[in-house]
Design an enzyme around this catalytic site. Structure first.
Site, PDB file in Angstrom:
ATOM      1  N   ASP A 128      29.399  47.191  28.425  1.00 52.59           N
ATOM      2  CA  ASP A 128      29.793  46.318  27.314  1.00 52.59           C
ATOM      3  C   ASP A 128      29.287  46.811  25.960  1.00 52.59           C
ATOM      4  O   ASP A 128      29.758  46.347  24.925  1.00 52.59           O
ATOM      5  CB  ASP A 128      29.278  44.896  27.538  1.00 52.59           C
ATOM      6  N   GLN A 274      36.945  49.572  35.602  1.00 48.58           N
ATOM      7  CA  GLN A 274      36.260  50.099  34.415  1.00 48.58           C
ATOM      8  C   GLN A 274      34.829  50.519  34.724  1.00 48.58           C
ATOM      9  O   GLN A 274      34.234  51.307  33.981  1.00 48.58           O
ATOM     10  CB  GLN A 274      36.249  49.035  33.307  1.00 48.58           C
TER      11      GLN A 274
END
Length: 342
Positions: A128, A274
């Site tokens: 993130d 991801q």
């Protein structure tokens, strides 16, 4: 010196590169012994260990995931959690810990050091890229590359059918993955958690794109929210750190777009793809450097610190400072990419 190593939170490309860097330098230059704790904070909590030496880290540089396993275990939610961790560290004669993780894993590390005197050095890990005090976290570059490749592929199928494709990416409450992959992939709309979006405006951009005889790609971060409404969730379940499971906004948005514009819309949720697979060259480089500097911090007895990338230098910052607040997308940075919307 015997050093414990653990990887906590969501898995992330580059974790094995950190472990390798820590062990190689620690053994070869300092003569340290190492013990790996399984599944994040569950390992020291339950005394679950694995052998960690140079043969154990051979060949793991390009591997995704983590050879130590991971979990979202919160020892402060476990009965006598701190006492059990201290007892197991003593049992296995561990003098210090290297905790590799994100906001939650490092938040535990900060409390253990500051409040209970457990010697911990932190390494920032999250796809993130939302940890303050470091310019980048490893795993982010790989996640952006995977998302960008997916967007590239989706352009061709969107144009073949002249339909809207909504791509939902990870990032929790930060829009870094959406912003970087959306811009790199030529998305026509990018929606991030830091800026609430107007569904009517999104539909206007979509309609404008069709008028130019192109099929639009909408990239939306899982934590993005509409101006008139709340966060869209599949369910309200929480993990041990109190985080709700995000995802669902992509499917919701596709239905809204189709209903308001009459254009066929489909959703692709990239999800855990991801996180998986081999780390990019940049993530291998950054993770390895983090590992080398983390074991150096252990040698210096500089506990309660996290290694961080600032510019091209690896520095040390207090773990508490790094986890005090999320690093989110600056509105001016988001405004830059608006020229490509619609």
């Amino acid at each position: 010196m015997r050093v414990g190593v653990l990887t906590g939170g969501g898995d992330c490309p580059g974790l094995n590169a950190v472990i390798r860097g820590v062990v190689r330098k620690g053994v070869q230059e300092y003569g340290y012994d190492f013990v790996g704790f399984r599944d994040g904070w569950r390992g020291p909590l339950e005394g679950d260990t694995v052998q960690l030496d140079i043969p154990a880290v051979r060949g793991i540089l390009p591997r995704g995931g983590t050879i130590l396993g991971s979990s979202r275990t919160n020892p402060f939610k476990a009965e006598n959690g701190v006492r059990r961790i201290k007892e197991n560290l003593a049992k296995y004669e561990v003098d210090s810990l290297i905790a590799i993780g994100g906001e939650d894993t490092l938040g535990v590390a900060a409390r253990l050091t500051d409040e209970y005197g457990v010697p911990v050095v932190g390494v920032p890990k999250t796809i993130d890229n939302d940890l303050s005090a470091t310019d980048y976290t490893f795993g982010f570059d790989t996640a952006v590359g995977i998302a960008t490749e997916a967007i590239d592929r989706l352009h061709t199928t969107a144009e073949s059918h002249m339909r809207v494709l909504v791509v939902e990416v990870m990032g929790r409450h930060a829009g870094w993955i959406a912003l970087h992959s959306g811009l790199a992939g030529g998305a026509n709309v990018i929606l991030i958690p830091e800026q609430r979006f107007d569904v009517d405006q999104v539909c206007a951009w979509v309609t404008s794109r069709f008028k130019a005889s192109y099929a639009p790609i909408v990239v939306v971060a899982e934590g993005a929210m509409p101006k008139d409404g709340e966060m869209v969730l599949k369910d309200g379940t929480q993990d041990s750190f109190g985080h709700v499971r995000l995802s669902g906004v992509g499917e919701w948005l596709a239905k809204e777009i189709e209903g308001r514009t009459g254009k066929e819309a489909r959703t692709t949720v990239l999800g855990h793809v991801q996180r998986g697979g081999t780390p990019s060259a940049f993530d291998r480089w950054l993770a390895t450097r983090f590992g080398l500097h983390a074991i150096e911090a252990v040698k210096d007895g500089d506990f309660g610190k996290m290694v961080a990338l600032q510019g091209t230098d690896i520095v040390r910052v207090p773990i508490g400072q790094a986890t005090a607040k999320l690093k989110t997308v600056n509105p001016e940075l988001y405004k830059e990419v608006g020229v490509f919307f619609g």
